[in-house]
Design a protein around this motif. Sequence first.
Motif, PDB file in Angstrom:
ATOM      1  N   GLU A 108      83.086 -11.259  32.555  1.00 34.73           N
ATOM      2  CA  GLU A 108      83.868 -10.040  32.793  1.00 34.73           C
ATOM      3  C   GLU A 108      85.273 -10.393  33.279  1.00 34.73           C
ATOM      4  N   GLY A 111      87.554 -11.491  30.604  1.00 32.99           N
ATOM      5  CA  GLY A 111      87.850 -10.481  29.604  1.00 32.99           C
ATOM      6  C   GLY A 111      86.999 -10.561  28.350  1.00 32.99           C
ATOM      7  N   LYS A 112      85.940 -11.359  28.377  1.00 30.60           N
ATOM      8  CA  LYS A 112      85.094 -11.525  27.194  1.00 30.60           C
ATOM      9  C   LYS A 112      84.058 -10.425  27.033  1.00 30.60           C
ATOM     10  N   LEU A 113      83.869  -9.623  28.075  1.00 30.15           N
ATOM     11  CA  LEU A 113      82.933  -8.494  27.990  1.00 30.15           C
ATOM     12  C   LEU A 113      83.723  -7.201  27.957  1.00 30.15           C
ATOM     13  N   GLY A 114      83.400  -6.351  27.035  1.00 33.39           N
ATOM     14  CA  GLY A 114      84.041  -5.043  26.980  1.00 33.39           C
ATOM     15  C   GLY A 114      83.376  -4.100  27.965  1.00 33.39           C
ATOM     16  N   GLU A 115      83.989  -2.962  28.153  1.00 33.83           N
ATOM     17  CA  GLU A 115      83.424  -1.950  29.035  1.00 33.83           C
ATOM     18  C   GLU A 115      82.351  -1.165  28.294  1.00 33.83           C
ATOM     19  N   ASN A 116      81.183  -1.049  28.885  1.00 35.57           N
ATOM     20  CA  ASN A 116      80.174  -0.139  28.356  1.00 35.57           C
ATOM     21  C   ASN A 116      79.203   0.242  29.465  1.00 35.57           C
TER      22      ASN A 116
END
Length: 138
Positions: A108, A111-116
């Motif tokens: 996170e 920045g490798k995980l998007g928001e969900n």
Amino acid sequence: MFGFGKKAKKPDGIDVLIIKTDEAKNRNFYQVAFPSVVANDILSMLQKLEKSKMNKPEFLGEIGGFRIVTHLEALTGFDILDDADTEGHPVQIQDFANMLLRRLEALEESGKLGENEDLAFIMGELTMLRDGSFVPQN
């Protein structure tokens, strides 16, 4: 479902999940232990993570691609017969959650995980498990 007769309801027992991993270097499976009184919540959350798109080695490291293969319920005791084998030792849910959460937090931050919503839910649950606020303290 395979059973050994009527399940004893023991709220003070311990549940153990046997979680199979394909990528782990030092083990083929984890035994994850937690109090029986919170078993439904923990099992539900881990099943949600198991079915999610995040259950891959690129997200969860060596635990990625895990499968929950067995749920042992309301144990009142167990004996470890081979102390030298790490697979013989159950991992406390707090430690297992910490392993998963550290990996997700690092992704996170990079920045490798998007928001969900699923990610937020799972990270919230893992945080509570790691910090001990999810599991009743004696």
